[in-house]
Design a protein around this motif. Structure first.
Motif, mmCIF file in Angstrom:
data_model
loop_
_atom_site.group_PDB
_atom_site.id
_atom_site.type_symbol
_atom_site.label_atom_id
_atom_site.label_comp_id
_atom_site.label_asym_id
_atom_site.label_seq_id
_atom_site.Cartn_x
_atom_site.Cartn_y
_atom_site.Cartn_z
ATOM 1 N N ALA A 108 9.070 -14.359 -6.006
ATOM 2 C CA ALA A 108 9.572 -13.035 -5.649
ATOM 3 C C ALA A 108 8.599 -11.951 -6.108
ATOM 4 C CB ALA A 108 10.952 -12.800 -6.257
ATOM 5 N N VAL A 109 8.011 -12.124 -7.279
ATOM 6 C CA VAL A 109 7.040 -11.146 -7.779
ATOM 7 C C VAL A 109 5.811 -11.112 -6.879
ATOM 8 C CG1 VAL A 109 5.434 -10.652 -9.677
ATOM 9 C CG2 VAL A 109 7.803 -11.244 -10.178
ATOM 10 N N VAL A 110 5.287 -12.278 -6.541
ATOM 11 C CA VAL A 110 4.090 -12.345 -5.700
ATOM 12 C C VAL A 110 4.380 -11.805 -4.306
ATOM 13 C CG1 VAL A 110 2.475 -13.939 -4.573
ATOM 14 C CG2 VAL A 110 3.021 -14.211 -6.990
ATOM 15 N N SER A 111 5.541 -12.171 -3.762
ATOM 16 C CA SER A 111 5.866 -11.725 -2.402
ATOM 17 C C SER A 111 6.152 -10.227 -2.344
ATOM 18 C CB SER A 111 7.048 -12.515 -1.837
ATOM 19 O OG SER A 111 8.223 -12.241 -2.542
ATOM 20 N N ALA A 112 6.434 -9.602 -3.468
ATOM 21 C CA ALA A 112 6.591 -8.141 -3.499
ATOM 22 C C ALA A 112 5.248 -7.461 -3.771
ATOM 23 C CB ALA A 112 7.598 -7.736 -4.560
ATOM 24 N N ALA A 113 4.436 -8.061 -4.613
ATOM 25 C CA ALA A 113 3.186 -7.424 -5.024
ATOM 26 C C ALA A 113 2.142 -7.401 -3.909
ATOM 27 C CB ALA A 113 2.623 -8.124 -6.258
ATOM 28 N N LEU A 114 2.070 -8.452 -3.118
ATOM 29 C CA LEU A 114 1.026 -8.503 -2.086
ATOM 30 C C LEU A 114 1.183 -7.414 -1.027
ATOM 31 C CD1 LEU A 114 0.498 -12.344 -1.696
ATOM 32 C CD2 LEU A 114 -0.939 -10.689 -2.884
ATOM 33 N N PRO A 115 2.349 -7.239 -0.404
ATOM 34 C CA PRO A 115 2.464 -6.141 0.557
ATOM 35 C C PRO A 115 2.416 -4.761 -0.114
ATOM 36 C CG PRO A 115 4.513 -7.386 0.479
ATOM 37 C CD PRO A 115 3.531 -8.085 -0.376
ATOM 38 N N ALA A 116 2.867 -4.669 -1.359
ATOM 39 C CA ALA A 116 2.809 -3.390 -2.075
ATOM 40 C C ALA A 116 1.359 -3.017 -2.348
ATOM 41 C CB ALA A 116 3.590 -3.481 -3.381
ATOM 42 N N ARG A 117 0.537 -4.000 -2.615
ATOM 43 C CA ARG A 117 -0.893 -3.748 -2.850
ATOM 44 C C ARG A 117 -1.540 -3.160 -1.600
ATOM 45 N NH1 ARG A 117 -5.318 -8.055 -2.893
ATOM 46 N NH2 ARG A 117 -7.081 -6.887 -3.670
ATOM 47 N N ARG A 118 -1.193 -3.730 -0.455
ATOM 48 C CA ARG A 118 -1.735 -3.226 0.808
ATOM 49 C C ARG A 118 -1.262 -1.793 1.057
ATOM 50 N NH1 ARG A 118 0.812 -3.382 5.377
ATOM 51 N NH2 ARG A 118 2.112 -5.135 4.783
ATOM 52 N N ALA A 119 0.025 -1.538 0.823
ATOM 53 C CA ALA A 119 0.573 -0.196 1.057
ATOM 54 C C ALA A 119 0.008 0.818 0.065
ATOM 55 C CB ALA A 119 2.096 -0.236 0.954
ATOM 56 N N ALA A 120 -0.209 0.404 -1.175
ATOM 57 C CA ALA A 120 -0.708 1.327 -2.196
ATOM 58 C C ALA A 120 -2.161 1.706 -1.963
ATOM 59 C CB ALA A 120 -0.541 0.714 -3.584
ATOM 60 N N ARG A 121 -2.911 0.873 -1.286
ATOM 61 C CA ARG A 121 -4.324 1.166 -1.011
ATOM 62 C C ARG A 121 -4.514 1.965 0.272
ATOM 63 N NH1 ARG A 121 -8.157 -3.459 -3.271
ATOM 64 N NH2 ARG A 121 -7.075 -3.769 -5.247
ATOM 65 N N GLN A 122 -3.432 2.197 0.971
ATOM 66 C CA GLN A 122 -3.507 2.972 2.202
ATOM 67 C C GLN A 122 -3.851 4.427 1.877
ATOM 68 O OE1 GLN A 122 0.233 2.923 4.261
ATOM 69 N NE2 GLN A 122 -0.698 2.274 6.171
ATOM 70 N N ASN A 123 -4.437 5.112 2.824
ATOM 71 C CA ASN A 123 -4.709 6.533 2.674
ATOM 72 C C ASN A 123 -3.371 7.261 2.463
ATOM 73 O OD1 ASN A 123 -5.327 9.245 2.995
ATOM 74 N ND2 ASN A 123 -6.762 8.868 4.668
ATOM 75 N N ILE A 124 -3.334 8.183 1.523
ATOM 76 C CA ILE A 124 -2.086 8.882 1.174
ATOM 77 C C ILE A 124 -1.507 9.610 2.377
ATOM 78 C CG2 ILE A 124 -1.063 10.687 -0.258
ATOM 79 C CD1 ILE A 124 -3.074 9.895 -2.441
ATOM 80 N N VAL A 125 -2.321 10.286 3.128
ATOM 81 C CA VAL A 125 -1.868 11.044 4.287
ATOM 82 C C VAL A 125 -1.278 10.085 5.335
ATOM 83 C CG1 VAL A 125 -2.563 12.576 6.171
ATOM 84 C CG2 VAL A 125 -3.495 12.897 3.889
ATOM 85 N N ASP A 126 -1.933 8.939 5.559
ATOM 86 C CA ASP A 126 -1.420 7.955 6.509
ATOM 87 C C ASP A 126 -0.077 7.390 6.041
ATOM 88 O OD1 ASP A 126 -3.627 8.302 8.114
ATOM 89 O OD2 ASP A 126 -4.698 6.573 7.277
ATOM 90 N N ALA A 127 0.048 7.132 4.737
ATOM 91 C CA ALA A 127 1.291 6.595 4.200
ATOM 92 C C ALA A 127 2.431 7.607 4.322
ATOM 93 C CB ALA A 127 1.119 6.190 2.735
ATOM 94 N N LEU A 128 2.132 8.876 4.093
ATOM 95 C CA LEU A 128 3.164 9.904 4.204
ATOM 96 C C LEU A 128 3.612 10.096 5.651
ATOM 97 C CD1 LEU A 128 1.867 12.583 1.696
ATOM 98 C CD2 LEU A 128 3.948 11.215 1.498
ATOM 99 N N GLY A 129 2.728 9.876 6.602
ATOM 100 C CA GLY A 129 3.063 10.056 8.012
ATOM 101 C C GLY A 129 3.551 8.785 8.669
ATOM 102 N N HIS A 130 3.736 7.726 7.879
ATOM 103 C CA HIS A 130 4.173 6.445 8.428
ATOM 104 C C HIS A 130 5.572 6.558 9.020
ATOM 105 C CE1 HIS A 130 4.303 2.089 8.780
ATOM 106 N NE2 HIS A 130 5.522 2.130 8.254
ATOM 107 N N VAL A 131 5.728 5.999 10.217
ATOM 108 C CA VAL A 131 7.042 6.053 10.872
ATOM 109 C C VAL A 131 7.632 4.677 10.931
ATOM 110 C CG1 VAL A 131 8.272 6.640 12.989
ATOM 111 C CG2 VAL A 131 6.358 8.022 12.230
#
Length: 131
Positions: A108-131
């Motif tokens: 559960a930790v690994v399956s949460a951390a991997l997609p969170a890592r991808r989302a956290a490295r996204q450009n802030i502006v792109d993440a804020l405008g994500h729909v």
């Protein structure tokens, strides 16, 4: 057991991936507030650990209840070539339960951390405008 474990792993990975994907704006907001990507990943990993632990506790409790129900019901079956019925018994091996408990929390930790890592490295502006 192996097939069941694969099913649980795939379900956990899918659920946690969707949870992170749906919260990409939240990740963007956290990043805009100055939280570092590693801290965001740790936050989601902690959430995964808590959810994994709750699920593992529920699994252990349901296993104990199932074992108790089978013992109370005194179920029997008649195998081929045997004249009389044999009582059904469910063994609960503490080592296997403990190992399963820890493995599923780690998954559960690994399956949460991997997609969170991808989302956290996204450009802030792109993440804020994500729909």
């Amino acid at each position: 057991m192996f097939l069941f474990s694969i099913t649980v792993v795939m379900g956990t990975v899918n659920t946690m991936s969707m949870a992170v994907y749906e919260r990409t704006r939240e990740v963007g907001t956290l990043r805009a507030l100055g939280i570092k990507p590693g801290s965001v990943v740790r936050l989601f990993a902690l959430e995964g650990a808590i959810l994994g632990a709750l699920g593992a506790v529920a699994g252990v409790v349901l296993t104990a209840v199932g074992r108790w129900v089978v013992a109370i019901a005194r179920l029997t079956y008649q195998p081929p070539g045997v004249a009389e019925g044999v009582q059904v018994e469910v063994d609960q091996v503490p080592g296997v339960l403990a190992a399963s408990f820890l493995i599923f929390i780690a998954l559960a930790v690994v399956s949460a951390a991997l997609p969170a890592r991808r989302a956290a490295r996204q450009n802030i502006v792109d993440a804020l405008g994500h729909v």
